[in-house]
Design a protein around this motif. Structure first.
Motif, PDB file in Angstrom:
ATOM      1  N   TYR A  93       2.647  -5.634 -29.622  1.00  0.00           N
ATOM      2  CA  TYR A  93       3.626  -6.517 -28.988  1.00  0.00           C
ATOM      3  C   TYR A  93       5.008  -6.249 -29.589  1.00  0.00           C
ATOM      4  O   TYR A  93       5.250  -6.532 -30.769  1.00  0.00           O
ATOM      5  N   ASP A  95       7.874  -7.657 -29.111  1.00  0.00           N
ATOM      6  CA  ASP A  95       8.708  -8.812 -29.454  1.00  0.00           C
ATOM      7  C   ASP A  95       8.305  -9.436 -30.792  1.00  0.00           C
ATOM      8  O   ASP A  95       9.052 -10.255 -31.343  1.00  0.00           O
ATOM      9  N   LEU A  96       7.128  -9.052 -31.298  1.00  0.00           N
ATOM     10  CA  LEU A  96       6.679  -9.555 -32.595  1.00  0.00           C
ATOM     11  C   LEU A  96       7.134  -8.619 -33.707  1.00  0.00           C
ATOM     12  O   LEU A  96       7.394  -7.441 -33.480  1.00  0.00           O
ATOM     13  N   THR A  97       7.204  -9.140 -34.928  1.00  0.00           N
ATOM     14  CA  THR A  97       7.522  -8.296 -36.070  1.00  0.00           C
ATOM     15  C   THR A  97       6.285  -7.482 -36.454  1.00  0.00           C
ATOM     16  O   THR A  97       5.176  -7.724 -35.956  1.00  0.00           O
ATOM     17  N   GLU A 100       3.778  -9.877 -37.897  1.00  0.00           N
ATOM     18  CA  GLU A 100       3.173 -10.741 -36.881  1.00  0.00           C
ATOM     19  C   GLU A 100       2.140  -9.983 -36.040  1.00  0.00           C
ATOM     20  O   GLU A 100       1.104 -10.547 -35.667  1.00  0.00           O
ATOM     21  N   ASN A 101       2.398  -8.722 -35.763  1.00  0.00           N
ATOM     22  CA  ASN A 101       1.410  -7.918 -35.040  1.00  0.00           C
ATOM     23  C   ASN A 101       0.132  -7.762 -35.855  1.00  0.00           C
ATOM     24  O   ASN A 101      -0.976  -7.896 -35.328  1.00  0.00           O
ATOM     25  N   ARG A 136      11.486  -6.297 -36.000  1.00  0.00           N
ATOM     26  CA  ARG A 136      10.850  -6.407 -34.710  1.00  0.00           C
ATOM     27  C   ARG A 136      10.277  -5.049 -34.346  1.00  0.00           C
ATOM     28  O   ARG A 136      10.912  -4.012 -34.510  1.00  0.00           O
TER      29      ARG A 136
END
Length: 324
Positions: A93, A95-97, A100-101, A136
């Motif tokens: 993804y 848009d995620l960092t 976060e991924n 990101r």
């Protein structure tokens, strides 16, 4: 997860049709534990379709096989929990960092809470993303994205890894670094099955299956494929208008095959180079091709692949219509 078996993947007469299209035509091969197995062929040859069947994403039309000891027809969900899969299209993804991924995929793979921190750190260090943890993902270069995607595919420590065109669109240096990571996984007895249309990448594999129009036309180590299917020597011919020169070189005595390789011709000869080279040079000079350069070269897997395809087509093998 099943107990380790000697064979990570076993495929027998695997077939997939889409209406009248045949994408995979009775394919058979095996992959050992810790082996890097390359699936090499042009776009649309059936590589990705085969991978999807082995990953439990697509049901076979005929034949069958096992992955990690589980049946691809009856146990697709068990297979999915035992493999890592990385598609040719970037699967994270953007848009995620980075962090976060990794957290997201840790949840998808249901990694125990006591293991999450350790596995996250492993991915970050393996991908070399220590300084980009909070960046990101969309801002990463293609090479960094692929390294992150590989790390996420390995979060749950699967014994088998499927990589579908993993370095497509990645620069040569990043491709080399990516393959260094693949070697590290194989050294830990992770079985890796990688599809690619980059002929040079196949040289990195322990064994290679050459697939053309949905069929495996040869399977062996890169060294053995060259020894078995390139009995003649190969000359590289550089000249003006190589496309026009191809037909002229084909007419020279002792020339078995000619193929266009970029701005040069690769010529497979039956006679010794010292006999064939003057003939080729003389023929081209007579036909007005100036600045001819000819030298013997070591055959590549691309030479093998082209030779096999041309021999197959000359022999009048029925053409199998292939769906992408």
């Amino acid at each position: 997860m099943t107990a380790p078996t000697e064979k990570a993947v076993v495929v027998k007469n695997l077939e997939r049709r889409f209406g009248s299209f045949v994408a995979v035509n009775r394919v058979s091969f095996e992959v050992d534990r810790g082996e890097i197995f390359g699936f090499l062929g042009p776009n649309g040859a059936g590589k990705s379709t085969t991978i999807r069947m082995l990953c439990g994403i697509l049901a076979p039309t005929g034949g069958g096989g096992t992955v990690a000891g589980f049946d691809i027809r009856t146990q697709p969900e068990r297979i999915k929990s035992s493999i890592g899969y990385m598609s040719q299209k970037f699967s994270l993804y953007e848009d995620l960092t980075v962090e976060e991924n990794i957290d997201f995929y840790s949840g998808i793979y249901r990694i125990p809470s006591e293991r999450k921190k350790q596995r996250k750190q492993w991915v970050i260090e393996t991908a070399g993303l220590q300084d980009r943890v909070h960046a990101r993902t969309a801002t990463l270069s293609g090479g960094w994205k692929q390294r992150l995607a590989l790390g996420c595919a390995l979060l749950h420590e699967p014994p088998i890894l499927f990589l579908d065109e993993p370095t497509s669109g990645v620069d040569p240096l990043s491709r080399r670094q990516f393959w260094d990571l693949i070697y590290e996984m194989a050294a830990k007895m992770v079985s890796v099955l990688v599809t690619t249309h980059y002929m040079d990448e196949a040289e990195y594999c322990g064994r290679v299956g050459l697939i053309y129009r949905g069929e495996i036309i040869a399977c062996d180590t890169p060294r053995q494929l060259k020894a078995r299917f390139m009995a003649g020597q190969v000359l590289e011919v550089s000249c003006q208008r190589p496309q026009d020169a191809l037909a002229e070189v084909e007419a020279v005595a002792g020339v078995r095959e000619v193929a266009l390789f970029g701005k040069t011709l690769h010529v497979v000869i039956d006679d010794p180079p010292e006999q064939a080279m003057p003939r080729i040079r003389r023929r081209l000079a007579e036909r007005g091709f100036a600045a001819v350069s000819i030298e013997p070269i070591a055959p590549s897997l691309e030479d093998v692949f082209v030779s096999l395809i041309e021999s197959r087509d000359r022999a009048g093998r029925p053409q199998v219509e292939v769906a992408r």
